[in-house]
Enzyme design. Structure first.
Site, PDB file in Angstrom:
ATOM      1  N   LYS A 550       6.696   3.430  -1.887  1.00 59.22           N
ATOM      2  CA  LYS A 550       6.672   3.819  -0.477  1.00 59.22           C
ATOM      3  C   LYS A 550       5.221   4.148  -0.154  1.00 59.22           C
ATOM      4  O   LYS A 550       4.381   4.197  -1.056  1.00 59.22           O
ATOM      5  CB  LYS A 550       7.574   5.032  -0.232  1.00 59.22           C
ATOM      6  CG  LYS A 550       7.365   6.183  -1.240  1.00 59.22           C
ATOM      7  CD  LYS A 550       8.298   7.355  -0.995  1.00 59.22           C
ATOM      8  CE  LYS A 550       9.712   7.122  -1.477  1.00 59.22           C
ATOM      9  NZ  LYS A 550      10.710   7.177  -0.411  1.00 59.22           N
ATOM     10  N   LYS A 556       5.671  12.859   0.695  1.00 59.55           N
ATOM     11  CA  LYS A 556       6.584  12.061  -0.123  1.00 59.55           C
ATOM     12  C   LYS A 556       6.494  12.440  -1.606  1.00 59.55           C
ATOM     13  O   LYS A 556       7.316  12.051  -2.423  1.00 59.55           O
ATOM     14  CB  LYS A 556       6.298  10.575   0.071  1.00 59.55           C
ATOM     15  CG  LYS A 556       6.647  10.064   1.483  1.00 59.55           C
ATOM     16  CD  LYS A 556       6.293   8.594   1.633  1.00 59.55           C
ATOM     17  CE  LYS A 556       6.547   8.035   3.016  1.00 59.55           C
ATOM     18  NZ  LYS A 556       7.958   7.604   3.221  1.00 59.55           N
ATOM     19  N   THR A 658      14.314   4.575   4.377  1.00 59.51           N
ATOM     20  CA  THR A 658      15.173   3.392   4.325  1.00 59.51           C
ATOM     21  C   THR A 658      15.063   2.736   2.954  1.00 59.51           C
ATOM     22  O   THR A 658      15.979   2.023   2.538  1.00 59.51           O
ATOM     23  CB  THR A 658      14.777   2.363   5.402  1.00 59.51           C
ATOM     24  OG1 THR A 658      13.363   2.134   5.331  1.00 59.51           O
ATOM     25  CG2 THR A 658      15.162   2.839   6.792  1.00 59.51           C
ATOM     26  N   LYS A 662      17.961   0.725   0.412  1.00 59.59           N
ATOM     27  CA  LYS A 662      17.832  -0.564  -0.294  1.00 59.59           C
ATOM     28  C   LYS A 662      18.164  -0.389  -1.775  1.00 59.59           C
ATOM     29  O   LYS A 662      18.858  -1.212  -2.372  1.00 59.59           O
ATOM     30  CB  LYS A 662      16.403  -1.105  -0.153  1.00 59.59           C
ATOM     31  CG  LYS A 662      15.959  -1.354   1.279  1.00 59.59           C
ATOM     32  CD  LYS A 662      14.437  -1.561   1.340  1.00 59.59           C
ATOM     33  CE  LYS A 662      13.906  -1.381   2.748  1.00 59.59           C
ATOM     34  NZ  LYS A 662      12.424  -1.238   2.797  1.00 59.59           N
TER      35      LYS A 662
HETATM   36  C1  LIG Z   1      11.663  -0.148   3.017  1.00 53.31           C
HETATM   37  C2  LIG Z   1      10.198  -0.204   3.002  1.00 53.31           C
HETATM   38  C3  LIG Z   1       9.438   0.930   3.327  1.00 53.31           C
HETATM   39  C4  LIG Z   1      10.073   2.271   3.655  1.00 53.31           C
HETATM   40  O1  LIG Z   1      10.228   3.000   2.446  1.00 53.31           O
HETATM   41  P1  LIG Z   1      10.561   4.559   2.445  1.00 53.31           P
HETATM   42  O2  LIG Z   1      10.873   4.836   1.005  1.00 53.31           O
HETATM   43  O3  LIG Z   1      11.753   4.745   3.323  1.00 53.31           O
HETATM   44  O4  LIG Z   1       9.359   5.269   2.913  1.00 53.31           O
HETATM   45  C5  LIG Z   1       8.072   0.839   3.290  1.00 53.31           C
HETATM   46  N1  LIG Z   1       7.454  -0.315   2.971  1.00 53.31           N
HETATM   47  C6  LIG Z   1       8.147  -1.419   2.634  1.00 53.31           C
HETATM   48  C7  LIG Z   1       7.401  -2.648   2.263  1.00 53.31           C
HETATM   49  C8  LIG Z   1       9.539  -1.415   2.651  1.00 53.31           C
HETATM   50  O5  LIG Z   1      10.212  -2.519   2.334  1.00 53.31           O
END
Ligand SMILES: *Cc1c(COP(=O)(O)O)cnc(C)c1O
Length: 818
Positions: A550, A556, A658, A662
């Site tokens: 991330k 974070k 998000t 995933k």
């Molecule tokens: C899903 C995604 C994010 C968001 O990640 P978080 O863990 O929710 O901050 C950021 N960058 C990419 C390339 C992603 O696919």
């Protein structure tokens, strides 16, 4: 009308035609790159007729249109998604047989469209996929940045930024549409005039205009013949520049003016969750808002003339964070100055059209623009904002008579430290809907940041928990798991992810669990190959894969992760390995180029990884890698191959997340805090199947009162050992003292992220995860349950809520709230 699918032969012929004729390549040059381009053009041909039919259907049926305005669309690659949504994968494979190239290899030729920073931009991309799949007439409006998110390299452990030249080889997925060019004014001044009826009116004169040229990208729904549009604007100088200034002899001045205009869409600002207040950024925001609204009004006027009755019933504009919020004032300007409406009529339309999504509670991310900047760049817009504010403050005064402080706090204009426009306030005042992106986030908005607005207009506030598209993030990126699921419960889940709950009973089916973990193992092999290629570190797929990818940000807490890694390293050095589970730790993400602390954290991760890689003994138990240039395509390999998903933000700071969704869909277990959508993920999968640790949001607020990090260090010998290694310079032997700022931040009583407070509990949860991983049956069961209960986190669910509660709420209800 369904468009017929081409036969294998058609696609093969189209591919050959584009290869031979469009690109003019002979059969001696089977370069993969041209082959990719030919395939993209052949697939685009298939999209074009469906695209036209969709546009014609919308024109015919005149449904309410939604415009999704976002400064970011993090689309990633397009080819695979287009093939899958058109159900053309088999045909594409067949067409490639003559060229000795497999589809997967060909797909890696495509450069990511990285027109976004992270979660916010990727959300916009997932939403477009869901809108097309649910056949909702939504147009995405954004900016066609010449340079997207920078390319990250790691040199001596430090991040280096390189420009992202994603358009270098051309973009086969875009269609330029110069006939829809719009004209966006800047600078100039406002004059007061009187119309023929003697009414006072204002005119914005002496402007320097910039042309907005649209580039359209098709957005196909999943197997449904709907193709929506993502319209990206590119800035271009007007003809006057060319004629006027060139002919007057100031050739070089004219060229530099032209370049200045085109600067507007040159580069994406690489700041995630913080605002720098740069002029060019405000120009980008206004450029997007103005061009998009002109586009919307043009379509209306060309059909209905200047009668705007019913406009709000046919349009909704969703603002992705405050970035495009100047649209509130711009719609007022266009309706009044360009189309002759009075204030009240224009305002009624504006406030029943705009809807605002908030994405963050971090104070440094709340946008303000200095009044002096506005006055210079957008004088007419400042005028309108003042008037909106004056009328709004009357409402506040009526509701809370005599409460001047409240007026000051709610005002769209901030007075100190400098006079500035508060974009979030403008967004709330100008919108009929204000939503947060996870249950906790929305609650915190209502109780904290926007509490007084909530008291004024409770009906505007609502929650829309984020989601991700299950096409890209499960079916396409994890074909092994897709096939296993489809074989088990049919393929209905790809459109209706809630059907994954039919997998719940299979968590106790040994044969199914074994196959599930076989798929996971193969995905871990693929991830190990990626890591080895990019870092030289060899991951063993039989070890636990522990992943945090991330954006790098203090909230974070990648620092918390690496502190835990150091504690494992310390244990190994002390021979305390009897109960240890071997693990591979992967960390990846970009830091904003100006974010010094985040960049130092990257350096620390790399130095720790390097130290561990050099240590024979440590390598028996622990591997650590920092993956450079984390992006969408990397995530498509990472999330299917992850065992343990790190979602460890300080509670109350991550709006939703998000990435967490995933990972869950792909059968990873989460170690996490009660923050953002983690809470809803844990509720869905059950507390027994989630490794929880850390302070809760209200405890963070409490503990902050008299926070003493030293007390947490002293209470935990493990923590002491970690601090000792850090302070002794063990990870910076050749650059003594470089990590001092990290040590200082971690041990400061003012540390907003409270890393020390959560360290011991985090290590306990990690130990529990490690222990559980040893029990293969138990882990498999928990992994299956994660996938099986992830249905709620489909962006199809999120978008159906936007559709029902915001976009297509009965017009009476919409008017009532305004
Ligand atoms: C899903 C995604 C994010 C968001 O990640 P978080 O863990 O929710 O901050 C950021 N960058 C990419 C390339 C992603 O696919």
């Amino acid at each position: 009308m369904a468009t017929s699918k081409p036969s294998a032969l058609d696609l093969k012929q189209d591919l050959k035609r584009h290869f031979d004729l469009t690109l003019g390549r002979g059969d001696t040059n089977y370069s993969r790159h041209y082959l990719y381009q030919s395939m993209a053009l052949a697939v685009r041909d298939q999209l074009v007729s469906r695209w036209r039919e969709t546009r014609e259907r919308y024109r015919r049926e005149e449904p309410k249109r939604v415009s999704y305005l976002s400064l970011e669309f993090l689309m990633g690659r397009t080819l695979h998604n287009a093939l899958a949504n058109l159900d053309l994968e088999d045909q594409a494979r067949a067409a490639l047989q003559d060229y000795a190239c497999d589809l997967e290899t060909l797909e890696t030729e495509e450069l990511d469209a990285g027109l976004g920073n992270g979660g916010l931009g990727r959300l916009a991309a997932c939403f477009l996929d869901s809108c097309a799949t649910l056949e909702i007439p939504v147009t995405g409006y954004g900016i066609r940045y010449q340079f997207g998110m920078f390319h990250q390299k790691i040199v001596d452990g430090y991040q280096q930024e390189a420009p992202d030249q994603w358009l270098r080889d051309g973009n086969p997925w875009e269609v330029e549409s110069p006939e829809n060019t719009r004209r966006v004014p800047f600078f100039g001044r406002v004059v007061v005039e009187h119309d023929p009826q003697g009414r006072e009116c204002r005119r914005w004169v002496g402007t320097e205009d910039v042309l907005a040229i649209p580039y359209d990208i098709p957005v196909p729904g999943y197997n449904n013949d709907t193709v929506n549009t993502l319209r990206l604007w590119k800035a271009s100088a007007t003809e006057e520049f060319n004629l006027g200034e060139f002919n007057s002899g100031s050739y070089t001045d004219a060229v530099s003016k032209k370049t200045e205009a085109e600067q507007i869409t040159m580069v994406l600002y690489p700041n995630d969750a913080s605002e720098a207040g740069k002029v060019l950024r405000l120009r980008q925001q206004y450029f997007l808002a103005s061009a998009s609204l002109q586009d919307i009004l043009h379509r209306w006027i060309s059909r209905k003339g200047h009668d705007f009755t019913g406009f709000a019933e046919k349009h909704a504009v969703q603002l992705n964070d405050t970035h495009p919020t100047i649209a509130v004032a711009e719609l007022m300007r266009l309706l009044m100055d360009e189309h002759g409406l009075g204030w009240q009529e224009a305002w009624a339309l504006t406030e029943s059209t705009m809807a605002y999504t908030n994405h963050t509670l971090l104070p440094e991310a709340l946008e303000t623009w200095s009044v002096s900047l506005f006055e210079h760049l957008l004088p007419r817009l400042l005028d309108i904002i003042y008037e909106i504010n004056a009328r709004f403050l009357q409402v506040v005064a009526q509701r809370w008579p005599g409460d001047v402080d409240k007026q000051r706090r709610l005002s769209i204009i901030q007075e100190t430290p400098e006079r500035a426009v508060r974009m979030a306030h403008l967004a709330i005042v100008g919108s009929y809907s204000v939503n947060g992106v996870a249950a906790l986030h929305t609650d915190l908005l209502k109780q904290g940041l926007f509490a007084e607005f909530y008291a004024l207009w409770p009906h505007k506030f609502n929650n829309k928990t984020n989601g991700v598209t299950p096409r890209r993030w499960l079916a396409n990126c994890n074909p092994g798991l897709r096939d296993l699921i489809t074989e088990t419960i049919g393929d209905g889940w790809i459109r209706d992810l809630s059907q994954l709950d039919q997998l719940v009973p299979y968590a106790d089916d040994t044969a199914f669990c074994e196959r599930f973990m076989d798929v996971k193992y193969a995905n871990k092999q693929a991830l190990a190959t990626l890591v080895a290629n990019k870092t030289g570190i060899e991951f063993d797929p039989s070890w636990m894969f522990d992943v945090q990818v991330k954006r790098i940000h203090e909230y974070k807490r990648q620092l918390l992760n690496i502190l835990h890694v150091i504690s494992l390293y310390d244990r190994i050095r002390k021979g305390d390995t009897a109960s240890m589970t071997p693990r591979c730790v992967l960390i990846g993400g970009k830091a904003a180029p100006g974010y010094v602390m985040a960049k130092l954290i990257i350096k620390l991760i790399n130095n720790v990884a390097h130290t561990i890689a050099q240590d024979e003994q440590a390598n028996q138990w622990l591997k650590v890698a920092f993956l450079p240039n984390y992006n969408v395509s990397a995530m498509e390999i990472i999330c299917p191959g992850t065992d343990l998903s790190e979602q460890i933000s300080t509670a109350g700071k991550e709006a939703s997340g998000t990435g967490n969704m995933k990972f869950m869909m792909n059968g990873a277990l989460t170690i996490g805090t009660l923050d953002g959508a983690n809470i809803e993920i844990r509720d869905a999968v059950g507390a027994d199947n989630f490794f929880l640790f850390g302070l809760e949001a209200h405890e963070v607020a409490q503990t902050r009162q008299n926070y003493n990090p030293q007390q947490y260090i002293e209470a935990d010998p493990n923590f002491q050992a970690v601090m000792h290694l850090l302070q002794s310079g063990h990870f910076s032997l050749f650059e003594p003292g470089i990590f001092d700022p990290i040590i200082a931040a971690l041990t400061a009583s003012t540390d907003p992220w409270m890393t020390a407070a959560d360290f011991s509990d985090y290590c306990k949860a990690q130990e529990q995860a490690a222990c559980t991983y040893k029990d293969k049956t138990q882990w498999a069961r928990m992994a299956v349950l994660n996938t099986a209960t992830s249905g709620r986190f489909s962006s199809d669910r999120t978008i159906s809520e936007y559709r029902d509660d915001i976009w297509y709420r009965a017009p009476e209800a919409v008017r009532k709230v305004s």
